[in-house]
Design a protein around this motif. Structure first.
Motif, mmCIF file in Angstrom:
data_model
loop_
_atom_site.group_PDB
_atom_site.id
_atom_site.type_symbol
_atom_site.label_atom_id
_atom_site.label_comp_id
_atom_site.label_asym_id
_atom_site.label_seq_id
_atom_site.Cartn_x
_atom_site.Cartn_y
_atom_site.Cartn_z
ATOM 1 N N SER B 49 1.102 -1.298 0.419
ATOM 2 C CA SER B 49 -0.082 0.258 -0.379
ATOM 3 C C SER B 49 0.764 1.331 -0.274
ATOM 4 C CB SER B 49 -0.443 -0.052 1.123
ATOM 5 O OG SER B 49 -1.796 -1.694 1.183
ATOM 6 N N LEU B 165 -2.290 -4.769 2.663
ATOM 7 C CA LEU B 165 -3.213 -3.731 2.774
ATOM 8 C C LEU B 165 -2.625 -2.705 4.025
ATOM 9 C CD1 LEU B 165 -5.530 -2.070 1.568
ATOM 10 C CD2 LEU B 165 -7.265 -4.121 2.366
ATOM 11 N N LEU B 167 -2.954 1.404 4.034
ATOM 12 C CA LEU B 167 -3.365 2.495 4.205
ATOM 13 C C LEU B 167 -3.170 3.345 5.060
ATOM 14 C CD1 LEU B 167 -5.870 2.046 0.858
ATOM 15 C CD2 LEU B 167 -3.169 2.964 1.244
ATOM 16 N N ASP B 168 -3.733 2.931 6.079
ATOM 17 C CA ASP B 168 -3.870 3.685 8.049
ATOM 18 C C ASP B 168 -2.466 3.430 8.415
ATOM 19 O OD1 ASP B 168 -6.973 3.752 8.735
ATOM 20 O OD2 ASP B 168 -6.598 1.369 7.665
ATOM 21 N N ASN B 273 -9.604 1.434 1.342
ATOM 22 C CA ASN B 273 -9.527 0.131 2.638
ATOM 23 C C ASN B 273 -10.058 -0.782 2.325
ATOM 24 O OD1 ASN B 273 -6.242 0.103 3.411
ATOM 25 N ND2 ASN B 273 -7.810 -0.731 5.281
#
Lengths: 385, 385
Positions: B49, B165, B167-168, B273
């Motif tokens: 990501s 994954l 993205l945060d 996300n």
């Protein structure tokens, strides 16, 4: 004429080495086959040489006009004679009644180059016939070098097959067999035309010479068509691995003489063995030289990838496997794949054929299962140690 | 504002791990790269990501209208600020002046996804510019997770890249960097529009979110186009491995948001996300399930052949190597190739790229030599033990 020795009688092709337990994938029961030894003259290019002669029994109609009763009688006479030959120490005669053999046994004999496809099917040259046509094959074990088909296109077709360029030796083999049979049977012979055969193109000497050549160099350099035309102009026919109508997967080609009439056996043989085949061998070696010169890296890449695919594929069709084995053979012969044993490659050329695959795995396989078993076999035999 | 710490200053990208002796082919100096770790959420499908935000210094014209002197001043200000950040224990900032770096160093940075192709070339969005344009990149070592491009399309583009994954977490990284920089520099900001950027599509949040997805299942089941259309309808762009205009060799796709205006960072991120990417992940997993169901044998065959080719080829082009590595990655993730280590595959995704290949072999390579070195590398790293 004495009665045939009942001992080594018909058990089908599987008689050769049919173990109680299905052999392991890596065992390779086809390895005794003479024409896969990879030895002999020019064996970098010539896989094997084969001589066949046609003979017919005097006093019987040719196969084209014979009644079934005639054919049955011819078969019986030939069988008795063949089973009764003096073969010498350590040899024995295998007899297979093709009309009672299983389709799988017949297919295995075709794959071993001991009978023709039409002989396996019982298809007569007239187009008639079928699987129950009385016919057979006799094979001298253990080498499987010398054999005889009964009731193929002629009453008798005598064959010798050897590895490398060895047409002289093959001819000596069939001459010996011819003489031995003639001690107990009369062949149809005409003082002017020579031995009489069902197909006029065989009349005279009845001699058919062929060599199995491996021509990947000519293929890869784009010169195969030119060489093929040259061979044709020199009176040769070029066919695929399994003869007439078959494909030349792996760039294996059967090169044979087209006609026999008007030339003596000696002339035909000298021409093919000493002139034409060596010339083709020269072309192929020249092409390989070019591949190993300028194009060494791409050639190495091509043959190494073929090995990689054989070592990793999970499914392989016969045609693709032949193609890959042909490339690997080129790599081994040219010293690009020193890790691979040439015997293993030659063994696989036979072992990947459908009927052999079934014998090796010990069970009847669907086409999908064959693809899987073929890949298993290649991985097992070519796997890294 | 203090002077930058002179110690970790510009030595080019090779500074990362340039040993005195060229490292052995199997060493793999690219393995520390965060986005190749193969860890994190949904890492069977999501390789990595990435979050980028655009910032511009207040009081300077945007890159589209700035004079060279402006750009040089922006570069100097950003460099000083970045070199002076408090990074925490064990971390240091690498700075590369791209206008003085070698083409090879710049290419290696592109391959490591630390700068864009245009940034490597010094090509301005106006079409002008060139290799001597004053510009740079700052990278926090040793993870290479957080970085900043100076004088690309905007004065500053802050980036975080993580495996899986995430993205945060990436957003938290760039927020941190954003805040740290802002302690010493003023960004162009409009009370109504938010952060101002050179390209209007970035105005507002200036946020660019992307995930690198591996979608071989959708490709092999023929559903990729459908999924791609669906993603497009959901406001995403799908590009190749190296972003805009690059090919998706190996079925690696960069999926990113198309527009930023009108949505908050939080909305964009939640959408991508928590909804869109998981939906694509679901499609891909479903496709893989089908491949491992009905089509298990052919799938196994395909991925095993790819491995065989990588293990045996002597010449490999980058695009083919990516394609094969993509298939092998599918095989490993699906449990079909237990003998292969996923880290090795991920390492090769980067190592086979031209600039990395040159660094690994320790010499400048012609395209032909690269194909050979690439194949050597794959054989060495994927070879059987």
């Amino acid at each position: 004429m004495t009665e045939p020795d009942p001992k080594p009688k018909s058990h089908g092709a599987g008689d050769l080495p049919e173990p109680k337990q299905p052999p392991a994938l890596s065992s390779g029961f086809e390895r005794g086959v003479e024409w896969l030894r990879g030895a002999g003259d020019a064996s970098d290019v010539v896989l094997s040489s084969r001589v066949r002669i046609a003979r017919n029994l005097a006093g019987f109609p040719f196969m084209t006009t014979a009644e079934r009763a005639d054919r049955a009688q011819v078969l019986e006479l030939c069988k008795r004679r063949l089973m009764n030959l003096a073969l010498g120490e350590g040899r024995r005669m295998l007899w297979v009644d093709l009309h009672t053999a299983t389709p799988d046994e017949r297919d295995a004999l075709v794959e071993r180059q001991l009978i023709s496809r039409n002989h396996a099917k019982g298809k007569l040259s007239t187009g008639a016939g079928g699987q129950d046509e009385p016919r057979g094959v006799a094979v001298i074990l253990p080498e499987e070098r010398i054999s005889a088909m009964i009731n193929e296109e002629d009453h008798l077709r005598l064959q010798s097959i050897r590895s490398g360029l060895a047409l002289d030796e093959c001819l000596a083999d069939v001459d010996w067999l011819d003489d031995e049979i003639e001690k107990g049977l009369d062949f149809a012979f005409h003082p002017r035309f020579g031995y009489l055969t069902a197909c006029p193109t065989n009349v005279g000497t009845g001699l058919r010479l062929s060599v199995m050549m491996h021509l990947p160099g000519l293929k890869m350099t784009g010169e195969l068509e030119k060489a093929s035309r040259a061979a044709h102009d020199m009176g040769l026919a070029i066919r695929g691995f399994h003869g007439e109508g078959s494909e030349a997967n792996g760039e294996f080609y059967q090169v044979s003489n087209q006609t026999t009439l008007g030339k003596s056996d000696a002339m035909l043989l000298r021409e093919l063995n000493d002139e034409i085949v060596p010339r083709l061998v020269g072309y192929e070696r020249h092409a390989r030289g070019r591949l190993l010169g300028d194009r060494r890296e791409t050639t190495h890449d091509t043959v190494a990838r073929a090995l990689g695919t054989l070592r990793h594929a999970r499914l392989l069709r016969a045609a693709e496997a032949m193609e890959l084995l042909g490339l690997v053979r080129l790599g081994v012969v040219c010293g690009l794949l020193p890790e691979v044993n040439l015997d293993t490659v030659h063994g696989l050329l036979l072992a990947i054929q459908p009927a052999h695959l079934q014998r090796i795995t010990g069970r009847v396989l669907t086409p999908a299962e064959r693809r899987s078993a073929r890949a298993d076999l290649c991985r097992a035999r070519l796997g890294l140690r």
